[in-house]
Design an enzyme around this catalytic site. Structure first.
Site, short mmCIF file in Angstrom:
data_model
loop_
_atom_site.label_atom_id
_atom_site.label_comp_id
_atom_site.label_asym_id
_atom_site.label_seq_id
_atom_site.Cartn_x
_atom_site.Cartn_y
_atom_site.Cartn_z
N TYR A 1 -2.83 -6.06 -10.17
CA TYR A 1 -2.25 -6.15 -11.51
C TYR A 1 -3.16 -5.54 -12.56
O TYR A 1 -2.71 -4.81 -13.45
CB TYR A 1 -1.94 -7.61 -11.87
CG TYR A 1 -0.92 -8.26 -10.98
CD1 TYR A 1 0.15 -7.56 -10.45
CD2 TYR A 1 -1.02 -9.61 -10.66
CE1 TYR A 1 1.09 -8.17 -9.64
CE2 TYR A 1 -0.08 -10.24 -9.86
CZ TYR A 1 0.97 -9.50 -9.34
OH TYR A 1 1.90 -10.12 -8.55
N GLY B 1 0.80 -1.22 0.00
CA GLY B 1 0.00 0.00 0.00
C GLY B 1 0.83 1.27 0.00
O GLY B 1 0.29 2.37 0.08
#
Length: 163
Positions: free
Chosen positions: A132, A94
């Site tokens: 992704y 993150g």
């Protein structure tokens, strides 16, 4: 706090091995984890390296890595860059580390005139799939990984039927 990405050196083998083990635990595959610091050294820095490694460090501390190598596309008649593993420690997720690693590998692929950059993801790892896809990658639904290892590989190579 700062992120550094750099090519791994032989001095990083202990850290790489430790991060590889963390990945095996995360993927619930520790039972098949056989890598040792010696085998990692040979694979990455031996006489005939099989792959390359990109290290991700946060304030000088290893927090992730990517192992990659070249494959080949028959249809493009060009080599590609294949990402074998990418791992960022859970406490560092993150913060843009994974995105920075993928972006650096994309740059390497372009610098080396690769026709594509690809990797696999476990079907249960929805957070990774979502990540992704958010980066612009496509998860190919029609392709399955095919693998031979251990006794099956040996028996097949010897012309014997796997049991």
């Amino acid at each position: 706090m700062s992120l550094t990405l750099r090519a791994a050196t032989a001095d990083d083998v202990g850290a790489i091995h430790g991060l590889m083990r963390e990945l095996a635990v995360f993927e619930k595959l520790l039972d098949i984890f056989e890598a040792t610091p010696e085998s990692v050294h040979e694979a990455l820095f031996g006489a005939t390296p099989a792959a390359e490694c990109l290290m991700a460090e946060w304030d000088g501390v290893p927090v992730g890595y990517a192992i990659y190598f070249h494959n080949f596309s028959t249809f493009l008649a060009r080599r590609g860059l294949y990402l074998e593993d990418v791992y960022v420690q859970p406490t560092m997720r993150g913060r843009g580390v994974g995105q920075a690693v993928l972006r650096q590998l994309a740059r390497i692929a372009i610098e080396r005139n690769c026709g594509r950059f690809e990797w696999t993801v476990l079907d249960w790892n929805q957070p990774a799939i979502d990540f992704y896809e958010a980066q612009g990658a496509t998860v190919l639904p029609d392709w399955r990984v095919v693998r031979m290892t251990g006794d099956a590989l040996t028996q097949f190579a010897e012309g014997r039927k796997a049991v």
